[in-house]
Design a protein around this motif. Structure first.
Motif, PDB file in Angstrom:
ATOM      1  N   ARG A   1       0.861  -1.182   0.000  1.00  0.00           N
ATOM      2  CA  ARG A   1       0.000   0.000   0.000  1.00  0.00           C
ATOM      3  C   ARG A   1       0.898   1.233   0.000  1.00  0.00           C
ATOM      4  O   ARG A   1       1.933   1.253   0.664  1.00  0.00           O
ATOM      5  CB  ARG A   1      -0.891   0.038   1.245  1.00  0.00           C
ATOM      6  N   HIS A   2       0.481   2.241  -0.751  1.00  0.00           N
ATOM      7  CA  HIS A   2       1.187   3.519  -0.707  1.00  0.00           C
ATOM      8  C   HIS A   2       0.284   4.632  -1.232  1.00  0.00           C
ATOM      9  O   HIS A   2      -0.763   4.370  -1.818  1.00  0.00           O
ATOM     10  CB  HIS A   2       2.520   3.482  -1.477  1.00  0.00           C
ATOM     11  N   ASN A   3       0.727   5.851  -0.973  1.00  0.00           N
ATOM     12  CA  ASN A   3       0.088   7.012  -1.576  1.00  0.00           C
ATOM     13  C   ASN A   3       0.900   7.387  -2.796  1.00  0.00           C
ATOM     14  O   ASN A   3       2.118   7.213  -2.834  1.00  0.00           O
ATOM     15  CB  ASN A   3       0.003   8.172  -0.588  1.00  0.00           C
ATOM     16  N   PHE A   4       0.209   7.911  -3.775  1.00  0.00           N
ATOM     17  CA  PHE A   4       0.780   8.121  -5.094  1.00  0.00           C
ATOM     18  C   PHE A   4       0.336   9.501  -5.575  1.00  0.00           C
ATOM     19  O   PHE A   4      -0.857   9.775  -5.635  1.00  0.00           O
ATOM     20  CB  PHE A   4       0.200   6.999  -5.966  1.00  0.00           C
ATOM     21  N   THR A   5       1.274  10.371  -5.860  1.00  0.00           N
ATOM     22  CA  THR A   5       0.944  11.656  -6.467  1.00  0.00           C
ATOM     23  C   THR A   5       1.694  11.752  -7.784  1.00  0.00           C
ATOM     24  O   THR A   5       2.833  11.298  -7.898  1.00  0.00           O
ATOM     25  CB  THR A   5       1.319  12.849  -5.561  1.00  0.00           C
ATOM     26  N   ALA A   6       1.030  12.329  -8.781  1.00  0.00           N
ATOM     27  CA  ALA A   6       1.647  12.387 -10.106  1.00  0.00           C
ATOM     28  C   ALA A   6       1.163  13.597 -10.889  1.00  0.00           C
ATOM     29  O   ALA A   6       0.035  14.067 -10.706  1.00  0.00           O
ATOM     30  CB  ALA A   6       1.330  11.118 -10.892  1.00  0.00           C
ATOM     31  N   GLN A   7       2.042  14.053 -11.749  1.00  0.00           N
ATOM     32  CA  GLN A   7       1.689  15.020 -12.777  1.00  0.00           C
ATOM     33  C   GLN A   7       1.605  14.213 -14.072  1.00  0.00           C
ATOM     34  O   GLN A   7       2.473  13.399 -14.360  1.00  0.00           O
ATOM     35  CB  GLN A   7       2.754  16.119 -12.910  1.00  0.00           C
ATOM     36  N   THR A   8       0.538  14.436 -14.817  1.00  0.00           N
ATOM     37  CA  THR A   8       0.304  13.665 -16.038  1.00  0.00           C
ATOM     38  C   THR A   8       0.185  14.583 -17.242  1.00  0.00           C
ATOM     39  O   THR A   8       0.026  15.798 -17.109  1.00  0.00           O
ATOM     40  CB  THR A   8      -0.997  12.839 -15.903  1.00  0.00           C
ATOM     41  N   ASN A   9       0.259  13.968 -18.394  1.00  0.00           N
ATOM     42  CA  ASN A   9       0.040  14.665 -19.659  1.00  0.00           C
ATOM     43  C   ASN A   9      -0.667  13.683 -20.591  1.00  0.00           C
ATOM     44  O   ASN A   9      -0.143  13.313 -21.638  1.00  0.00           O
ATOM     45  CB  ASN A   9       1.364  15.150 -20.249  1.00  0.00           C
ATOM     46  N   ASN A  10      -1.853  13.262 -20.168  1.00  0.00           N
ATOM     47  CA  ASN A  10      -2.594  12.237 -20.895  1.00  0.00           C
ATOM     48  C   ASN A  10      -3.233  12.820 -22.150  1.00  0.00           C
ATOM     49  O   ASN A  10      -4.028  13.749 -22.067  1.00  0.00           O
ATOM     50  CB  ASN A  10      -3.667  11.620 -19.997  1.00  0.00           C
ATOM     51  N   GLY A  11      -2.843  12.260 -23.286  1.00  0.00           N
ATOM     52  CA  GLY A  11      -3.379  12.742 -24.559  1.00  0.00           C
ATOM     53  C   GLY A  11      -3.086  14.208 -24.796  1.00  0.00           C
ATOM     54  O   GLY A  11      -3.856  14.900 -25.447  1.00  0.00           O
ATOM     55  N   GLY A  12      -1.975  14.707 -24.239  1.00  0.00           N
ATOM     56  CA  GLY A  12      -1.604  16.103 -24.415  1.00  0.00           C
ATOM     57  C   GLY A  12      -2.270  17.053 -23.435  1.00  0.00           C
ATOM     58  O   GLY A  12      -2.064  18.260 -23.508  1.00  0.00           O
ATOM     59  N   THR A  13      -3.065  16.533 -22.513  1.00  0.00           N
ATOM     60  CA  THR A  13      -3.751  17.365 -21.530  1.00  0.00           C
ATOM     61  C   THR A  13      -3.069  17.225 -20.169  1.00  0.00           C
ATOM     62  O   THR A  13      -3.107  16.146 -19.570  1.00  0.00           O
ATOM     63  CB  THR A  13      -5.234  16.953 -21.409  1.00  0.00           C
TER      64      THR A  13
END
Length: 143
Positions: free
Chosen positions: A101-113
């Motif tokens: 188990r963990h916490n997960f933070t992310a910056q994404t660029n899904n499909g250019g967004t």
């Protein structure tokens, strides 16, 4: 004085010893790190190596993916992680299964967004032919 020092040293050794990771816990932690590396890079080979053929990958929105789909969307950039941080990780071994188990933070660029996400994640790993493989993952959004 010597007796007090001996008692303190004994306590410290026992405290450190009970918190040390086992060989399998270290291997699971390494597998989680490799999964993160593969997801960030969209690296098909790494993702293939750390996942089971029977993978069930659950997203926080309820979407379920099998291994082929999970790898395809990362390699294609459809799901693109720019950054990914894992915190508060715990590993519990139950036979040849590991519950992570963990916490997960992310910056994404899904499909250019561009976007961001904060999740609580449950990973189930199984030791298969001497290697830890991800067999299931489920996430829920954190506020």
């Amino acid at each position: 004085m010597k007796k007090s020092l001996y008692v303190i040293l004994t306590f410290l050794v026992l405290s450190v010893g009970t918190q040390a990771q086992s060989k399998d816990e270290k291997a699971v932690a390494e597998a989680v790190a490799n999964l993160r590396k593969g997801m960030l890079a969209g690296d098909k080979n790494i993702l293939d190596q750390v996942t089971s053929a029977d993978l069930s990958y659950g997203h926080s929105n309820g979407l379920l993916e099998d291994k082929a789909t999970f790898i395809k969307v990362l390699v294609s950039g459809e799901n693109d992680f720019v950054t990914m941080d894992v915190t508060d990780q715990t590993i519990k071994l139950v036979g040849n299964t590991a519950i992570v188990r963990h916490n997960f933070t992310a910056q994404t660029n899904n499909g250019g967004t561009p976007g961001s996400t904060k999740l609580a994640v449950l990973l189930i790993w199984q030791k298969q032919q001497g290697k830890w493989k991800l067999i299931a993952r489920q996430a829920t959004k954190l506020t």
